[in-house]
Motif scaffolding. Structure first.
Motif, PDB file in Angstrom:
ATOM      1  N   LEU A  42       1.478  -1.600  17.797  1.00 28.01           N
ATOM      2  CA  LEU A  42       2.690  -2.366  17.511  1.00 28.01           C
ATOM      3  C   LEU A  42       3.878  -1.420  17.562  1.00 28.01           C
ATOM      4  CD1 LEU A  42       3.344  -5.246  15.107  1.00 28.01           C
ATOM      5  CD2 LEU A  42       4.927  -3.315  15.116  1.00 28.01           C
ATOM      6  N   VAL A  43       4.873  -1.789  18.367  1.00 30.83           N
ATOM      7  CA  VAL A  43       6.044  -0.954  18.586  1.00 30.83           C
ATOM      8  C   VAL A  43       7.243  -1.549  17.855  1.00 30.83           C
ATOM      9  CG1 VAL A  43       7.574   0.077  20.307  1.00 30.83           C
ATOM     10  CG2 VAL A  43       5.149  -0.309  20.863  1.00 30.83           C
ATOM     11  N   PHE A  44       7.818  -0.768  16.928  1.00 31.25           N
ATOM     12  CA  PHE A  44       9.030  -1.172  16.216  1.00 31.25           C
ATOM     13  C   PHE A  44      10.259  -0.767  17.023  1.00 31.25           C
ATOM     14  CE2 PHE A  44       6.266  -0.483  12.354  1.00 31.25           C
ATOM     15  CZ  PHE A  44       6.279  -1.798  11.913  1.00 31.25           C
ATOM     16  N   LEU A  45      11.191  -1.708  17.177  1.00 29.01           N
ATOM     17  CA  LEU A  45      12.456  -1.467  17.873  1.00 29.01           C
ATOM     18  C   LEU A  45      13.592  -1.829  16.912  1.00 29.01           C
ATOM     19  CD1 LEU A  45      11.402  -3.110  21.262  1.00 29.01           C
ATOM     20  CD2 LEU A  45      11.375  -0.674  20.694  1.00 29.01           C
ATOM     21  N   GLY A  93       8.624   1.465   7.509  1.00 32.40           N
ATOM     22  CA  GLY A  93       8.120   1.098   6.193  1.00 32.40           C
ATOM     23  C   GLY A  93       7.453  -0.267   6.153  1.00 32.40           C
ATOM     24  N   LEU A  94       7.767  -1.139   7.120  1.00 37.89           N
ATOM     25  CA  LEU A  94       7.142  -2.455   7.153  1.00 37.89           C
ATOM     26  C   LEU A  94       5.651  -2.363   7.426  1.00 37.89           C
ATOM     27  CD1 LEU A  94       9.770  -4.535   9.193  1.00 37.89           C
ATOM     28  CD2 LEU A  94       9.555  -4.307   6.703  1.00 37.89           C
ATOM     29  N   SER A  95       5.205  -1.271   8.040  1.00 41.85           N
ATOM     30  CA  SER A  95       3.804  -1.161   8.445  1.00 41.85           C
ATOM     31  C   SER A  95       2.856  -1.258   7.255  1.00 41.85           C
ATOM     32  CB  SER A  95       3.574   0.143   9.211  1.00 41.85           C
ATOM     33  OG  SER A  95       3.840   1.268   8.391  1.00 41.85           O
ATOM     34  N   GLU A 125       8.629 -12.626   2.103  1.00 35.74           N
ATOM     35  CA  GLU A 125       7.986 -13.844   2.609  1.00 35.74           C
ATOM     36  C   GLU A 125       7.896 -13.804   4.132  1.00 35.74           C
ATOM     37  OE1 GLU A 125       8.654 -18.710   2.786  1.00 35.74           O
ATOM     38  OE2 GLU A 125      10.104 -17.435   1.742  1.00 35.74           O
ATOM     39  N   GLU A 126       8.963 -13.352   4.776  1.00 37.72           N
ATOM     40  CA  GLU A 126       8.984 -13.266   6.232  1.00 37.72           C
ATOM     41  C   GLU A 126       7.951 -12.254   6.728  1.00 37.72           C
ATOM     42  OE1 GLU A 126      12.389 -12.821   9.705  1.00 37.72           O
ATOM     43  OE2 GLU A 126      12.677 -11.784   7.791  1.00 37.72           O
ATOM     44  N   ILE A 127       7.868 -11.096   6.093  1.00 39.73           N
ATOM     45  CA  ILE A 127       6.918 -10.078   6.523  1.00 39.73           C
ATOM     46  C   ILE A 127       5.484 -10.570   6.332  1.00 39.73           C
ATOM     47  CG2 ILE A 127       6.141  -7.706   6.162  1.00 39.73           C
ATOM     48  CD1 ILE A 127       8.910  -8.159   7.557  1.00 39.73           C
ATOM     49  N   PRO A 182      -1.097  -5.593   9.184  1.00 39.18           N
ATOM     50  CA  PRO A 182      -2.534  -5.305   9.274  1.00 39.18           C
ATOM     51  C   PRO A 182      -2.863  -3.839   9.545  1.00 39.18           C
ATOM     52  CG  PRO A 182      -2.019  -7.348  10.414  1.00 39.18           C
ATOM     53  CD  PRO A 182      -0.704  -6.736  10.029  1.00 39.18           C
ATOM     54  N   ASP A 183      -3.883  -3.340   8.839  1.00 36.86           N
ATOM     55  CA  ASP A 183      -4.283  -1.938   8.965  1.00 36.86           C
ATOM     56  C   ASP A 183      -4.863  -1.613  10.336  1.00 36.86           C
ATOM     57  OD1 ASP A 183      -3.548  -1.460   6.334  1.00 36.86           O
ATOM     58  OD2 ASP A 183      -5.578  -1.790   5.543  1.00 36.86           O
ATOM     59  N   GLU A 184      -5.320  -2.632  11.048  1.00 38.05           N
ATOM     60  CA  GLU A 184      -5.970  -2.381  12.339  1.00 38.05           C
ATOM     61  C   GLU A 184      -5.026  -1.815  13.395  1.00 38.05           C
ATOM     62  OE1 GLU A 184      -8.278  -5.792  10.410  1.00 38.05           O
ATOM     63  OE2 GLU A 184      -6.215  -5.060  10.494  1.00 38.05           O
ATOM     64  N   PHE A 185      -3.729  -2.057  13.230  1.00 36.50           N
ATOM     65  CA  PHE A 185      -2.760  -1.615  14.225  1.00 36.50           C
ATOM     66  C   PHE A 185      -2.431  -0.137  14.061  1.00 36.50           C
ATOM     67  CE2 PHE A 185      -1.990  -6.134  14.355  1.00 36.50           C
ATOM     68  CZ  PHE A 185      -1.588  -6.392  15.650  1.00 36.50           C
TER      69      PHE A 185
END
Length: 218
Positions: free
Chosen positions: A25-28, A40-42, A199-201, A46-49
Motif C-alpha cells: 500500500l502506497v501512501f501519497l 501513522g495510519l498504517s 471512523e473513516e480509517i 491490516p498487518d498483511e500489507f
C-alpha cells in the motif's frame, strides 16, 4: 521522490525479505506535507500489507507538492503527467516484488492515486481517496479511462460534504467520473472538514480487507 535521477525519499514499514510477496500500500500525501504525514495510519490498517510512503518531488512551503497549484487549486495537465510518470518509474520495480499495489492518497495525493490508476490500471489493485478529487484531463493521452470502463477499479472515497479546500468543480467532476470508472464506495463524514477521522480509517481497513486481502485468498 524527485523528478531527476536522485533517489526518491520514502518510508517503508519493513525493508527486509519479509515484505516480498506481500500486498503493497502506497501512501501519497497532500499539498504542503511530506512522507511522514500518512505513515501513522498504517497502525490502524491490516498487518498483511507492507506500507510505503513517498515524498512528493516539489518544494511547497514547509513541505512538498506533487504538482504546482494556484490559489484556486488549479494545475497544468502537463505537470500532473510529469509527476505521474516519475512516480510510476519509482514504483514499477517495487511493484514486481509484491502481490499487489494499492494506492492511498489524501487531498492532492488522491488526485495522484486516481491518476496513476488511470495510467496503469492493470498494475493497481485498488485506490483509497481521502478528502480529494480526480483530475479532469479530457485531452491527456496518459489517462486511459477506457481500461477502467472495461475493468472498473475498486475505490474508496471518503470526505466531508463541507470540505472547505476542494473546490466544487473538482468535486462535481469526481462525482461524475468515479461511478463510471470505479467500483465506488463513497462515504461522508460530517465535521471532519479537510482531514480524516478514526471512523473513516476503520472503514478504509474494512475496504482493504474485502477488496484486496479477501480476493488474494480466493
Amino acid at each position: 521522490m524527485t523528478t531527476n535521477d536522485a533517489q526518491p525519499v520514502a518510508l517503508i514499514s519493513r525493508n527486509d525479505d519479509s515484505r516480498l510477496g506481500t500486498p503493497l500500500l502506497v501512501f501519497l500525501h497532500g499539498y504542503g506535507s511530506n512522507e511522514q504525514d500518512l505513515m501513522g495510519l498504517s497502525q490502524y490498517l491490516p498487518d498483511e500489507f507492507t506500507y510505503l510512503s513517498v515524498r512528493a518531488p516539489l518544494q511547497a512551503g514547509p513541505g512538498f507538492s506533487w504538482f504546482p497549484l494556484s490559489q484556486e487549486i488549479d494545475y497544468s495537465i502537463e505537470s500532473v503527467e510529469d509527476s505521474i510518470r516519475s512516480l510510476w518509474a519509482f514504483l514499477e520495480p517495487l511493484a514486481k516484488q509484491h502481490s499487489s499495489v494499492t494506492l492511498l492518497g489524501f487531498s492532492q495525493g488522491m488526485a495522484m492515486a486516481t491518476s496513476l490508476a488511470r495510467y496503469q490500471r492493470e498494475a493497481i489493485a485498488a485506490v483509497v481517496g481521502l478528502s480529494g478529487f480526480a483530475i479532469e484531463a479530457p485531452e491527456s493521452d496518459l489517462f486511459k479511462d477506457e481500461a477502467l470502463i472495461a475493468a472498473p477499479l475498486p475505490m474508496f472515497w471518503g470526505r466531508d460534504l463541507a470540505d472547505p479546500v476542494i473546490t466544487r468543480d473538482k468535486i462535481a467532476y469526481t462525482l461524475g467520473w468515479a461511478p463510471k470508472h470505479t467500483e465506488l464506495v463513497h462515504e461522508t463524514y460530517p465535521q471532519i472538514a479537510h482531514s480524516v477521522c478514526m471512523e473513516e480509517i476503520q472503514d478504509v481497513a474494512a475496504f482493504l480487507n474485502r477488496v484486496v486481502l479477501d480476493k488474494q485468498q480466493d
